[in-house]
Design a protein around this motif. Structure first.
Motif, PDB file in Angstrom:
ATOM      1  N   LEU A   1     -83.501 -45.752   7.516  1.00 34.79           N
ATOM      2  CA  LEU A   1     -82.949 -45.735   8.869  1.00 34.79           C
ATOM      3  C   LEU A   1     -82.782 -47.179   9.312  1.00 34.79           C
ATOM      4  CD1 LEU A   1     -85.111 -42.937  10.550  1.00 34.79           C
ATOM      5  CD2 LEU A   1     -82.851 -42.723   9.515  1.00 34.79           C
ATOM      6  N   LYS A   2     -81.531 -47.602   9.479  1.00 36.25           N
ATOM      7  CA  LYS A   2     -81.256 -48.982   9.835  1.00 36.25           C
ATOM      8  C   LYS A   2     -81.800 -49.313  11.220  1.00 36.25           C
ATOM      9  CE  LYS A   2     -78.891 -50.125   6.136  1.00 36.25           C
ATOM     10  NZ  LYS A   2     -79.401 -51.163   5.193  1.00 36.25           N
ATOM     11  N   GLY A   3     -82.318 -50.521  11.355  1.00 32.97           N
ATOM     12  CA  GLY A   3     -82.841 -50.954  12.648  1.00 32.97           C
ATOM     13  C   GLY A   3     -81.743 -51.055  13.693  1.00 32.97           C
ATOM     14  N   ARG A   4     -82.087 -50.804  14.930  1.00 34.52           N
ATOM     15  CA  ARG A   4     -81.113 -50.878  16.015  1.00 34.52           C
ATOM     16  C   ARG A   4     -81.808 -51.063  17.354  1.00 34.52           C
ATOM     17  NH1 ARG A   4     -78.498 -44.954  16.947  1.00 34.52           N
ATOM     18  NH2 ARG A   4     -77.646 -46.082  18.722  1.00 34.52           N
ATOM     19  N   SER A   5     -81.047 -51.516  18.332  1.00 33.60           N
ATOM     20  CA  SER A   5     -81.557 -51.675  19.694  1.00 33.60           C
ATOM     21  C   SER A   5     -80.877 -50.628  20.575  1.00 33.60           C
ATOM     22  CB  SER A   5     -81.245 -53.076  20.229  1.00 33.60           C
ATOM     23  OG  SER A   5     -81.906 -54.061  19.457  1.00 33.60           O
ATOM     24  N   PHE A   6     -81.667 -49.864  21.305  1.00 35.85           N
ATOM     25  CA  PHE A   6     -81.132 -48.837  22.200  1.00 35.85           C
ATOM     26  C   PHE A   6     -81.021 -49.374  23.619  1.00 35.85           C
ATOM     27  CE2 PHE A   6     -82.892 -46.113  18.826  1.00 35.85           C
ATOM     28  CZ  PHE A   6     -81.809 -45.268  18.610  1.00 35.85           C
ATOM     29  N   LYS A   7     -79.831 -49.250  24.190  1.00 33.32           N
ATOM     30  CA  LYS A   7     -79.628 -49.609  25.593  1.00 33.32           C
ATOM     31  C   LYS A   7     -80.154 -48.478  26.480  1.00 33.32           C
ATOM     32  CE  LYS A   7     -77.455 -53.359  24.415  1.00 33.32           C
ATOM     33  NZ  LYS A   7     -78.114 -54.679  24.565  1.00 33.32           N
ATOM     34  N   LEU A   8     -80.368 -48.794  27.738  1.00 34.29           N
ATOM     35  CA  LEU A   8     -80.911 -47.807  28.666  1.00 34.29           C
ATOM     36  C   LEU A   8     -80.054 -46.544  28.701  1.00 34.29           C
ATOM     37  CD1 LEU A   8     -82.799 -46.830  30.904  1.00 34.29           C
ATOM     38  CD2 LEU A   8     -81.447 -48.170  32.542  1.00 34.29           C
ATOM     39  N   LYS A   9     -78.736 -46.701  28.730  1.00 35.88           N
ATOM     40  CA  LYS A   9     -77.867 -45.531  28.833  1.00 35.88           C
ATOM     41  C   LYS A   9     -77.978 -44.627  27.604  1.00 35.88           C
ATOM     42  CE  LYS A   9     -73.766 -47.917  27.022  1.00 35.88           C
ATOM     43  NZ  LYS A   9     -72.357 -48.291  27.308  1.00 35.88           N
ATOM     44  N   GLU A  10     -78.366 -45.191  26.451  1.00 31.09           N
ATOM     45  CA  GLU A  10     -78.485 -44.411  25.227  1.00 31.09           C
ATOM     46  C   GLU A  10     -79.761 -43.576  25.187  1.00 31.09           C
ATOM     47  OE1 GLU A  10     -76.594 -46.738  21.589  1.00 31.09           O
ATOM     48  OE2 GLU A  10     -77.945 -48.047  22.726  1.00 31.09           O
ATOM     49  N   VAL A  11     -80.811 -44.045  25.878  1.00 32.65           N
ATOM     50  CA  VAL A  11     -82.105 -43.356  25.813  1.00 32.65           C
ATOM     51  C   VAL A  11     -82.536 -42.803  27.166  1.00 32.65           C
ATOM     52  CG1 VAL A  11     -82.924 -44.623  23.799  1.00 32.65           C
ATOM     53  CG2 VAL A  11     -83.305 -45.570  26.094  1.00 32.65           C
ATOM     54  N   LYS A  12     -81.641 -42.806  28.119  1.00 30.17           N
ATOM     55  CA  LYS A  12     -81.967 -42.325  29.456  1.00 30.17           C
ATOM     56  C   LYS A  12     -82.461 -40.882  29.432  1.00 30.17           C
ATOM     57  CE  LYS A  12     -80.003 -41.907  34.111  1.00 30.17           C
ATOM     58  NZ  LYS A  12     -78.800 -42.144  34.950  1.00 30.17           N
TER      59      LYS A  12
END
Length: 310
Positions: free
Chosen positions: A266-277
């Motif tokens: 699973l490639k690393g990534r940064s989640f923005k607020l709108k993606e994990v709201k």
């Protein structure tokens, strides 16, 4: 019906010729009847017929046989209940999703899996990729059903994100299986068997001396740079491997020798607020529930029954 010409021909032909046609007609009739009986038998198989012979021997000890029936009964008792429970619960959750109009996409499952694997890499050890995704999907449906009527303020969601932003910076994680041998020669022998086509999980169960992973086929779950209590040599090795590749033998800190297999990346990534709201809202809502709820809670609502009774 024969024409008049045909009938006249039959009357004028010698007796000898008519005698030759009778065996042929009889043979055709027998073959047709046999084919009909076979077809009927194929359509309506014997209900008592079993794919296994009664009393078929699968092993023996001191000349005493262990039958296939004994074997299948023992397996059913050992794992049958758990396997059936998972199947029923998955079906119950899919029914709940349809009833409450809950849609869980592949993207939702991917995001949840990435977040969970970063927080608890061992959450789904012992499950293959399909089983793991079904489990995540089922849990997502359950949690959405439980929290659908709970209102969480947007300010609370944003505050949680800001306070726990590191949770949403996901490093690359590796679904890893491990086989540990006491000596280098034993590890090399295991590697030869793997290269010859042996199954990694079966060989790990048979050969690995790692007490925490051997019984589940060497499955370590997802590991990453955040994983605690793991030999650095394991992480260093898996970071060089592609999916479905097996490493060479390498040495561990305790002077044992290991082989690893990377089953998923699973490639690393940064989640923005709108993606994990939605994820955060659901987690905060779950905290408001007075007790944990399992899919079994919904069995009565969706008329679920099973072999083991209540």
């Amino acid at each position: 019906m024969k024409s008049g010409l045909d009938r006249n021909r039959g009357a004028n032909e010698p007796q000898k010729r008519r005698l030759k046609t009778k065996p042929l007609v009889l043979l055709i009739a027998i073959l047709a009847a046999a084919n009909l009986l076979w077809f009927i038998g194929w359509l309506i198989p014997d209900k008592a017929e079993s794919p296994f012979k009664a009393g078929e021997e699968v092993a023996s000890v001191a000349g005493k046989p262990i039958t296939r029936e004994e074997w299948m009964t023992a397996m059913e008792k050992k794992v049958g209940r758990e396997v059936l429970l998972d199947l029923v619960n998955d079906r119950v959750m899919e029914t709940a999703a349809a009833e409450y109009k809950i849609d869980v996409s592949d993207e939702d499952v991917d995001r949840e899996l990435a977040l969970l694997s970063s927080l608890d890499g061992k959450a789904y050890t012992g499950l293959d990729a399909d089983q793991m995704r079904r489990k995540v999907r089922s849990e997502l449906i359950l949690n959405r059903v439980l929290t659908k009527d709970i209102v969480i303020d947007d300010k609370a969601v944003k505050a949680y994100y800001n306070e726990n932003e590191d949770q949403f910076e996901i490093p690359t994680t590796y679904r890893t299986s491990l086989l540990v041998a006491s000596t280098e020669s034993e590890a090399q022998q295991a590697l030869k068997e793997l290269e010859g086509g042996s199954s990694f999980d079966v060989l790990a169960k048979e050969r690995s001396v790692d007490p925490s992973s051997a019984s589940i086929g060497g499955d370590l779950g997802y590991i990453s740079s955040r994983t605690e209590e793991i030999d650095p040599a394991i992480l260093k090795t898996v970071e060089k491997l592609k999916k479905d590749r097996v490493s060479d033998v390498f040495r561990l800190a305790d002077d044992t020798y290991a082989i690893v297999e990377v089953r998923d990346v699973l490639k690393g990534r940064s989640f923005k607020l709108k993606e994990v709201k939605e994820h955060i809202r659901r987690e905060l809502a779950l905290q408001q529930l007075s007790q944990s709820v399992t899919p079994e809670t919904f069995w009565k609502e969706f008329d679920a029954h099973w072999f083991y009774g209540k």
